[in-house]
Design an enzyme around this catalytic site. Structure first.
Site, mmCIF file in Angstrom:
data_model
loop_
_atom_site.group_PDB
_atom_site.id
_atom_site.type_symbol
_atom_site.label_atom_id
_atom_site.label_comp_id
_atom_site.label_asym_id
_atom_site.label_seq_id
_atom_site.Cartn_x
_atom_site.Cartn_y
_atom_site.Cartn_z
ATOM 1 N N PHE A 118 59.641 17.538 29.919
ATOM 2 C CA PHE A 118 59.613 16.174 30.994
ATOM 3 C C PHE A 118 58.921 16.000 29.286
ATOM 4 O O PHE A 118 57.623 15.655 29.535
ATOM 5 C CB PHE A 118 58.891 16.261 32.142
ATOM 6 C CG PHE A 118 59.634 14.581 32.043
ATOM 7 C CD1 PHE A 118 60.512 14.369 32.390
ATOM 8 C CD2 PHE A 118 58.684 13.857 32.144
ATOM 9 C CE1 PHE A 118 60.578 13.000 33.121
ATOM 10 C CE2 PHE A 118 58.548 12.285 32.955
ATOM 11 C CZ PHE A 118 59.740 12.144 33.452
ATOM 12 N N ARG A 171 73.442 37.069 31.639
ATOM 13 C CA ARG A 171 75.082 37.301 32.076
ATOM 14 C C ARG A 171 76.049 37.559 30.752
ATOM 15 O O ARG A 171 77.529 37.098 31.300
ATOM 16 C CB ARG A 171 74.786 36.879 33.172
ATOM 17 C CG ARG A 171 75.989 37.620 33.854
ATOM 18 C CD ARG A 171 76.835 36.827 35.719
ATOM 19 N NE ARG A 171 77.712 37.958 36.497
ATOM 20 C CZ ARG A 171 78.138 37.212 37.283
ATOM 21 N NH1 ARG A 171 78.784 35.660 37.296
ATOM 22 N NH2 ARG A 171 79.037 38.578 37.927
ATOM 23 N N ASP A 189 67.798 24.227 47.413
ATOM 24 C CA ASP A 189 66.979 22.948 47.946
ATOM 25 C C ASP A 189 67.751 21.979 48.457
ATOM 26 O O ASP A 189 68.803 21.442 48.806
ATOM 27 C CB ASP A 189 66.455 22.947 46.485
ATOM 28 C CG ASP A 189 67.493 22.601 45.237
ATOM 29 O OD1 ASP A 189 68.575 21.487 45.522
ATOM 30 O OD2 ASP A 189 68.100 22.898 44.722
ATOM 31 N N ASP A 204 78.775 27.852 42.085
ATOM 32 C CA ASP A 204 77.938 28.633 41.218
ATOM 33 C C ASP A 204 77.289 28.491 40.168
ATOM 34 O O ASP A 204 77.880 27.735 39.502
ATOM 35 C CB ASP A 204 78.685 30.439 41.358
ATOM 36 C CG ASP A 204 77.816 31.379 42.074
ATOM 37 O OD1 ASP A 204 76.658 31.013 41.738
ATOM 38 O OD2 ASP A 204 78.232 32.687 41.504
ATOM 39 N N MET A 205 75.929 28.976 39.695
ATOM 40 C CA MET A 205 75.005 29.233 38.304
ATOM 41 C C MET A 205 74.863 30.014 38.352
ATOM 42 O O MET A 205 73.600 30.103 39.446
ATOM 43 C CB MET A 205 74.208 27.646 39.338
ATOM 44 C CG MET A 205 73.900 26.575 37.785
ATOM 45 S SD MET A 205 72.460 27.927 36.729
ATOM 46 C CE MET A 205 71.904 26.599 35.982
ATOM 47 N N ASN A 206 74.684 30.571 37.461
ATOM 48 C CA ASN A 206 74.583 32.156 37.576
ATOM 49 C C ASN A 206 73.681 32.338 35.753
ATOM 50 O O ASN A 206 73.312 33.500 35.701
ATOM 51 C CB ASN A 206 75.227 33.207 37.390
ATOM 52 C CG ASN A 206 76.185 33.206 39.011
ATOM 53 O OD1 ASN A 206 75.027 33.452 39.664
ATOM 54 N ND2 ASN A 206 77.599 33.454 39.150
ATOM 55 N N GLU A 220 84.857 49.462 64.642
ATOM 56 C CA GLU A 220 84.354 48.474 63.848
ATOM 57 C C GLU A 220 85.450 47.117 64.694
ATOM 58 O O GLU A 220 84.831 46.084 64.476
ATOM 59 C CB GLU A 220 83.482 49.011 62.467
ATOM 60 C CG GLU A 220 82.983 49.915 62.695
ATOM 61 C CD GLU A 220 82.630 50.422 61.411
ATOM 62 O OE1 GLU A 220 81.929 50.743 61.067
ATOM 63 O OE2 GLU A 220 84.007 51.364 60.529
ATOM 64 N N ASP A 230 86.283 34.756 45.371
ATOM 65 C CA ASP A 230 85.399 34.992 44.332
ATOM 66 C C ASP A 230 86.065 34.479 43.065
ATOM 67 O O ASP A 230 87.169 34.586 42.634
ATOM 68 C CB ASP A 230 84.609 35.934 45.058
ATOM 69 C CG ASP A 230 83.175 35.283 44.808
ATOM 70 O OD1 ASP A 230 82.350 35.295 43.474
ATOM 71 O OD2 ASP A 230 82.336 34.539 45.560
ATOM 72 N N CYS A 264 75.119 27.707 45.521
ATOM 73 C CA CYS A 264 75.145 29.126 45.163
ATOM 74 C C CYS A 264 74.682 29.037 43.637
ATOM 75 O O CYS A 264 74.739 28.358 42.634
ATOM 76 C CB CYS A 264 76.912 29.933 45.096
ATOM 77 S SG CYS A 264 75.817 31.827 44.877
ATOM 78 N N SER A 265 73.292 30.120 43.626
ATOM 79 C CA SER A 265 72.871 30.041 42.235
ATOM 80 C C SER A 265 72.776 31.765 42.257
ATOM 81 O O SER A 265 71.331 31.777 42.375
ATOM 82 C CB SER A 265 72.134 29.193 42.041
ATOM 83 O OG SER A 265 71.467 29.592 40.655
HETATM 84 C C1 GLA Z 1 76.937 35.145 42.064
HETATM 85 C C2 GLA Z 1 77.175 34.958 44.067
HETATM 86 C C3 GLA Z 1 77.710 35.853 43.683
HETATM 87 C C4 GLA Z 1 79.499 35.872 43.320
HETATM 88 C C5 GLA Z 1 79.119 36.541 42.196
HETATM 89 C C6 GLA Z 1 80.416 36.194 41.537
HETATM 90 O O1 GLA Z 1 75.742 36.654 41.836
HETATM 91 O O2 GLA Z 1 76.252 35.125 44.356
HETATM 92 O O3 GLA Z 1 78.020 35.385 45.584
HETATM 93 O O4 GLA Z 1 79.825 35.264 43.314
HETATM 94 O O5 GLA Z 1 77.769 35.312 41.619
HETATM 95 O O6 GLA Z 1 79.947 36.517 40.028
#
Ligand code: GLA
Length: 729
Positions: free
Chosen positions: A280, A443, A534, A478-480, A614, A366, A526-527
């Site tokens: 920063f 990734r 957060d 998502d954010m991977n 099940e 997904d 999601c990440s």
């Molecule tokens: C991340 C998400 C998973 C899925 C994958 C798809 O890891 O946490 O739940 O969505 O990406 O690439």
């Protein structure tokens, strides 16, 4: 009224239902911190001590008084460069290269309602349930003015803090640190608890005594991260779930952060929390203002459970927003662990059909539905449908799902770009990279420059087009990967240090635009699971996928850590297949279900692969979750055991009127020849009689809380527990 000012003594008191916060501007205009704890109704300055401490300097206006030192006094917002050698809240470099700020009291303002922060998430509340105190401090040399803001929600025992820094001078100033919170505790003995982890094992609790010097938990990853959470707990050594003192602080921010705690030479504690200063550097030109993110704080004299209840309520009701904040969440089926990238419309409809027959409300498609995305090496950024997989497009798919009585949800990873994508071929300059260097891949992907308005516009347009092209009720955002290679052509060379924070501001701007334009869509954060779990993200997304680890045994630990600050409704949690894809562990389907019910419930497998028994269980679980979801999400949550160190994980949901309680849990291992475990319930009416649904027996509330109840006799590993109690009329 929660805020009181004594004009004569300079004392500020913030009084909530069970807590009190005090500070005072003294004769030198130094704003001292006096107290944060139980209500005293008394000026706590008498506890302050002014020893003559060697090597602790004295401010010039104190003359030859060697006992007045900023290095030993508890302060409200400590500054760099003026003889306080502890960690500080703010640091600035002036045009001559010097670095000092001497902030002295200038004035205050009180208003009804809770302040908001431009472009940043913040607790919100009505005028009749909140107040704001602003204290203005000024450095007379540079004319930098700092406003400390306090938002008070008295009924919830919540105080928020943030800081606005205004350059009222006529030359720019460079901020190198601007913490949201600086809190001095000059009394008592304290331990700290923080939440660390990694991908697929987030928010593991760690409690340790403080060591002299500085301890920290922080992220430099551009996101709040799996590895450390922007939340912290300070507690007395004797603090338990139900007794002892504790202070909790949560930073409502999704970028790199730093929490530091210093135990100083005088055994005093200072807690500083905010944007990570290592990433920063902010140029504040004349007339400009910089706003820090907000910290949400609470104090409990009755242990961590009360503290958690305060945070659950404030985050669920005063941070989360939108149509779904309090609404029942759809039970969903997500195809990720069922198919990964290998699907087409037929396969998805096959999964959906079985799910619909068992009572699932929504199918979430997904990763892999867009661009040329057949594995994780390509396609990110190309937000148009992959017609090879989905020949009729999303419109046709959503229509067919609707005909089955199912809603439709869709995965996006908006902030990312694959080098093998149409977007990259057209706009390579939109990917974050340092021009003269090769970028770091993670990734296989790069990160989009969210500071660039053109990038945000592209994402808004392309995502809006998709959302309009079909009946879409949900987005998984998502954010991977973690971010590095910080460089943007949008900023000058000197101002590149602004990029990490501007990235977060850009992300929030886009989230705000999309959630406003599509108010009926449920956004889930999601990440890589819970890598950005957060309070900042919860302002836009009322639920977040808690972890990519769907193993029920490990989830009890992850969800335990998550529960200290974040409400159950915020926790995305699914039943997945066995052997579990992350651990190979086999757990009973009922164990997976009770664990996933401590959240926003769903399934993440192909239900067609289950046996008829099940499937029967699944349909019963869905009915059960729907029956209890109100109690689970709106009730008070109790951690009845410590799953990290104990032999079982047991937790309890109690309705606000205490007439209903649901106990869920997992007994990790069965040992032969031993008596059944006993667990004490909490939060019941002592004099009420409770009927246990599972055996029809009646128990006195007082007995259940003081003596407890026997957990069922277990068989095999990871044995599920469910006990539902209702008070007899
Ligand atoms: C991340 C998400 C998973 C899925 C994958 C798809 O890891 O946490 O739940 O969505 O990406 O690439």
């Amino acid at each position: 009224m929660a805020i009181f000012v004594n004009e004569k003594t300079g004392l500020f008191q913030i009084i909530t239902d069970n807590t009190e916060y005090q500070m005072k501007a003294d004769k030198y205009g130094v704003l001292k911190h006096l107290w944060y704890g139980e209500k005293t109704g008394y000026d706590m300055e008498y506890l302050q001590n002014y020893p003559d401490v060697g090597f602790s300097g004295n401010i010039y206006d104190a003359g030859n008084d060697r006992t007045y030192s900023l290095d030993t006094l508890p302060l409200e917002y400590a500054c760099e460069g003026v003889g306080d050698y502890r960690i500080t809240g703010i640091s600035a470099v002036h045009s001559d290269g010097s670095c000092a700020l001497d902030l002295r009291y200038k004035g205050y303002r009180i208003s009804r309602g809770k302040y908001g922060i431009n472009g940043l998430p913040a607790v919100y509340a009505d005028e009749n349930e909140s107040e704001t105190l602003e204290i203005i401090l000024r450095d007379k040399y540079s004319n930098i003015e700092v406003t400390l803001r306090y938002g008070v929600l008295p009924k919830l025992d919540i105080i928020t803090r943030c800081v606005s820094i205004a350059n009222n001078g006529n030359v720019p100033v460079i901020l190198t640190k601007a913490a949201s919170l600086c809190l001095d505790i000059a009394y008592g003995e304290w331990e700290w608890m923080h939440f660390h982890g990694r991908h697929t094992m987030e928010r593991v609790t760690e409690r340790s005594p403080l060591i002299h010097g500085i301890q920290e938990s922080s992220s430099k990853r551009g996101t709040s991260s799996h590895h450390q959470n922007p939340s912290v707990l300070l507690c007395s050594p004797d603090c338990t779930e139900t007794s002892g003192s504790c202070i909790g602080a949560v930073l409502a921010y999704s970028g790199s952060f730093k929490t530091q705690i210093e135990l100083d030479q005088q055994e005093q504690v200072r807690l500083v929390m905010g944007i990570n200063p290592e990433l920063f550097r902010w140029e504040l030109k004349p007339s400009e203002v910089f706003d820090t993110p907000e910290v949400i704080m609470s104090y409990s004299a009755n242990g961590m459970e009360k503290l958690s209840h305060n945070f659950h309520k404030v985050i669920r009701e005063h941070v989360c927003r939108g149509k779904y904040k309090l609404a029942k969440r759809p039970v969903l089926i997500n195809n990720w662990e069922a198919t990964y990238f290998d699907f087409n419309e037929e396969k998805i409809l096959g999964i959906a059909e079985q799910a619909a027959a068992l009572g699932v409300d929504m199918l979430v498609l997904d990763d892999g539905w867009f661009g040329k995305r057949n594995d994780d090496c390509s396609g990110l950024g190309d937000w148009f449908v992959n017609e090879e997989k989905l020949c009729g497009g999303l419109g046709s798919l959503s229509k067919k799902l609707n005909e089955m009585g199912m809603k439709f949800g869709l995965w996006f990873e908006p902030e990312m770009i694959s080098e093998d994508s149409e977007l990259y071929r057209t706009h390579p300059e939109w990917a974050i990279r340092i021009p003269s260097r090769d970028p770091i891949r993670s990734r296989y992907q790069l990160v989009l420059d969210m500071t660039n308005p053109d990038v945000r516009e592209y994402l808004f347009e392309s995502m809006s087009n998709i959302l309009k092209s079909a009946d879409i009720s949900y987005i998984k955002w998502d954010m991977n990967r973690s971010i590095c290679d910080w460089y943007t052509p949008c900023l000058s060379a000197e101002n590149q240090g602004e990029m990490p924070h501007r990235y977060v501001l850009g992300l929030y701007e886009l989230l705000e635009q999309l959630t406003t334009a599509f108010p009926n869509v449920l956004f889930e954060g999601c990440s890589g699971g819970g890598g950005r779990f957060d309070a900042g993200m919860l302002y836009y997304c009322p639920q977040i996928w808690c972890s990519d680890d769907t193993d029920a045994y490990e989830r009890t630990k992850i969800q335990y850590g998550t529960s200290f600050f974040y409400p159950i409704s915020a926790v995305g949690s699914h039943v997945s297949a066995v052997p579990n894809h992350q651990t190979g562990r086999i757990t009973p389907i009922e164990t997976r279900a009770v664990t996933a019910m401590a959240g926003s419930f769903g399934y993440e497998l192909d239900l067609n692969t289950l046996s008829n028994e099940e499937k029967q269980e699944v349909s019963e679980q869905i009915v059960r979750f729907k029956k209890y979801s109100e109690l689970i999400h709106n009730g008070l949550y109790y951690r009845l055991s410590d799953p990290i160190n104990g032999k079982f994980a047991v937790w309890e949901f109690v309705s606000e009127d205490k007439n209903e309680a649901l106990v869920h849990g997992v007994i990790f291992q069965t040992e032969p020849n031993r008596t059944q475990y006993r667990i004490k319930l909490r939060g019941l009416l002592p004099e009420a009689d409770y009927r246990l649904e599972e055996n029809g027996e009646i128990y006195k509330g007082r007995a259940l809380m003081n003596g407890g109840i026997l957990l069922p006799k277990s068989w095999g590993d990871n044995f599920p527990v469910q006990m539902h109690f209702t008070a007899e009329a």
